[in-house]
Design an enzyme around this catalytic site. Structure first.
Site, mmCIF file in Angstrom:
data_model
loop_
_atom_site.group_PDB
_atom_site.id
_atom_site.type_symbol
_atom_site.label_atom_id
_atom_site.label_comp_id
_atom_site.label_asym_id
_atom_site.label_seq_id
_atom_site.Cartn_x
_atom_site.Cartn_y
_atom_site.Cartn_z
ATOM 1 N N ARG A 86 0.805 -1.231 0.000
ATOM 2 C CA ARG A 86 0.000 0.000 0.000
ATOM 3 C C ARG A 86 0.831 1.271 0.000
ATOM 4 O O ARG A 86 0.444 2.251 -0.643
ATOM 5 C CB ARG A 86 -1.074 -0.010 1.099
ATOM 6 N N THR A 87 1.970 1.276 0.663
ATOM 7 C CA THR A 87 2.750 2.517 0.705
ATOM 8 C C THR A 87 3.306 2.849 -0.678
ATOM 9 O O THR A 87 3.197 3.986 -1.151
ATOM 10 C CB THR A 87 3.879 2.410 1.754
ATOM 11 N N LYS B 115 23.832 -6.235 -6.201
ATOM 12 C CA LYS B 115 25.189 -6.504 -6.695
ATOM 13 C C LYS B 115 26.237 -5.906 -5.761
ATOM 14 O O LYS B 115 27.405 -5.813 -6.105
ATOM 15 C CB LYS B 115 25.358 -5.905 -8.096
ATOM 16 N N ARG C 167 12.086 3.700 1.124
ATOM 17 C CA ARG C 167 11.818 2.719 2.186
ATOM 18 C C ARG C 167 13.055 1.851 2.315
ATOM 19 O O ARG C 167 13.605 1.381 1.301
ATOM 20 C CB ARG C 167 10.604 1.860 1.846
ATOM 21 N N HIS D 50 7.888 6.160 10.261
ATOM 22 C CA HIS D 50 7.063 5.986 9.056
ATOM 23 C C HIS D 50 6.090 7.173 9.071
ATOM 24 O O HIS D 50 4.903 7.027 9.361
ATOM 25 C CB HIS D 50 6.323 4.638 9.156
HETATM 26 C C1 NCD Z 1 3.730 -0.977 7.958
HETATM 27 C C2 NCD Z 1 5.206 -0.853 7.667
HETATM 28 O O1 NCD Z 1 5.678 -1.226 6.609
HETATM 29 O O2 NCD Z 1 5.880 -0.357 8.548
HETATM 30 N N1 NCD Z 1 2.941 -1.143 6.835
HETATM 31 C C3 NCD Z 1 2.598 -0.090 6.055
HETATM 32 O O3 NCD Z 1 3.389 0.743 5.694
HETATM 33 N N2 NCD Z 1 1.286 0.012 5.718
HETATM 34 C C4 NCD Z 1 3.435 -1.935 9.028
HETATM 35 C C5 NCD Z 1 3.804 -3.376 8.839
HETATM 36 O O4 NCD Z 1 4.527 -3.751 7.926
HETATM 37 O O5 NCD Z 1 3.383 -4.154 9.679
#
Ligand code: NCD
Length: 326
Positions: A70-71, A98, A120, A148
């Site tokens: 989703r992100t 690599k 990320r 986050h």
């Molecule tokens: C979270 C994350 O990646 O930190 N998910 C997200 O971004 N919707 C939480 C998770 O992975 O549990």
């Protein structure tokens, strides 16, 4: 509660930061400013025609070194709805595999003249490291156990759509607090907006000294959930655990899972949140996650796109020469 409870200065003084690495360091009025900016995109996203040319000509790179559904999708949709050229870099198929260092990857991204980079990464601090090396704004889409920020902002926007005020709102966050960047960013933002926060986890999954973050720690979920207005559940972050932190998933559900019975201990109009991905039948039961009148989980996803549109717009205003921001 649609309008801001706080006022903020005009132009770039409303959000003077170059990027968005975390909620730490943001003033409450800066958080409110981003939430207010997102409202126009909530409205736009509910129309059939969702395109704006605001970021036309700009290039946004989504550099995801860790899995995401989703992100990543929501940052991609946000950039495209605002008219930017959006490119996704998947670490699994990139030169990272690599042996390229993070700083070399940063230099490569920088040389491509991106106008914003969304990152990320599994290491806490990696986003700041890249942010210090590139010329454009960076947005943290989750770095290790650290922060986050857009998740916390979308959660705040969701709460604002569903409840009247943050002040005095009783929020309980339950699950793997130790490994959760979602918990950390939410604690920082919701406590700065005036919520009263309880965190609940088994002893092994509770960070030492968490009281210093202005929260009340609990190991007993029944006690923690009593009277709560918002119940935020977290996934066990197994990928960040070395060894066993819980006796068994069954035992974990028994003590820390959100069941209908347990939800009945919260306030009668308590709302349920989860950042996803959910492990149904472990931290949350399906009949709770799918309760139309109580679960905010799909609203969270919807708010995520609007918040990311707001962040991309605000952070590129300087480069776009927007009046008051140049
Ligand atoms: C979270 C994350 O990646 O930190 N998910 C997200 O971004 N919707 C939480 C998770 O992975 O549990």
């Amino acid at each position: 509660m649609r309008s801001s409870a706080t006022s903020y200065p005009e132009g770039s003084a409303a959000f003077p930061h170059r990027g968005l690495v975390g909620i730490a360091g943001l003033a409450p009025h800066e958080i409110m400013f981003l939430l207010d900016e997102a409202e126009q995109w909530v409205d736009l996203n509910r129309h059939a025609q969702k395109h704006r040319d605001l970021l036309s000509g700009l290039t946004i790179i989504n550099a995801f070194f860790e899995n995401s559904t989703r992100t990543l999708l929501s940052f991609e949709i946000a950039g495209k709805r605002l008219g930017a050229d959006v490119v996704n870099m998947h670490a699994a198929t990139s030169s990272v595999k690599k042996g390229e260092t993070l700083l070399d990857t940063a230099a490569t991204l920088n040389a491509m003249h991106a106008d914003a980079i969304v990152i990320r990464h599994a290491s806490s601090g990696a986003v700041q490291l890249i942010g210090d090396k590139v010329d454009c704004p960076v947005l943290n889409a989750g770095d290790g156990q650290h922060e986050h920020p857009t998740q916390a902002l979308l959660d705040a926007l969701t709460i604002r759509h569903a409840k009247r005020a943050f002040n005095g709102l009783r929020v309980v966050i339950c699950g793997d607090i130790l490994h959760s960047r979602v918990a950390r960013s939410n604690i920082l933002s919701l406590s700065s907006l005036g919520a009263d926060i309880r965190v609940c986890a088994p002893p092994a999954l509770m960070p030492v000294g968490i009281e210093a973050m202005n929260v009340a720690p609990f190991h007993n979920f029944d006690a923690a959930i009593a009277g709560a207005d918002v119940v935020m559940m977290l996934r066990l972050q197994n990928e960040r655990m070395q060894g066993d932190f819980i006796p068994s998933p069954r035992e974990y559900r028994h003590l820390y899972g959100l069941t209908l019975d347990r939800l009945s201990l919260a306030s009668p109009d308590a709302l349920v949140m989860h950042p996803g991905p959910m492990n149904r039948g472990i931290e949350i039961d399906s009949n709770v996650a799918d309760m139309v009148e109580r679960s905010l989980i799909t609203l969270q996803v919807e708010m995520g796109v609007a918040i990311r549109m707001a962040c991309l717009d605000v952070l590129t205003r300087r480069a776009r020469g927007v009046e008051g921001w140049a």
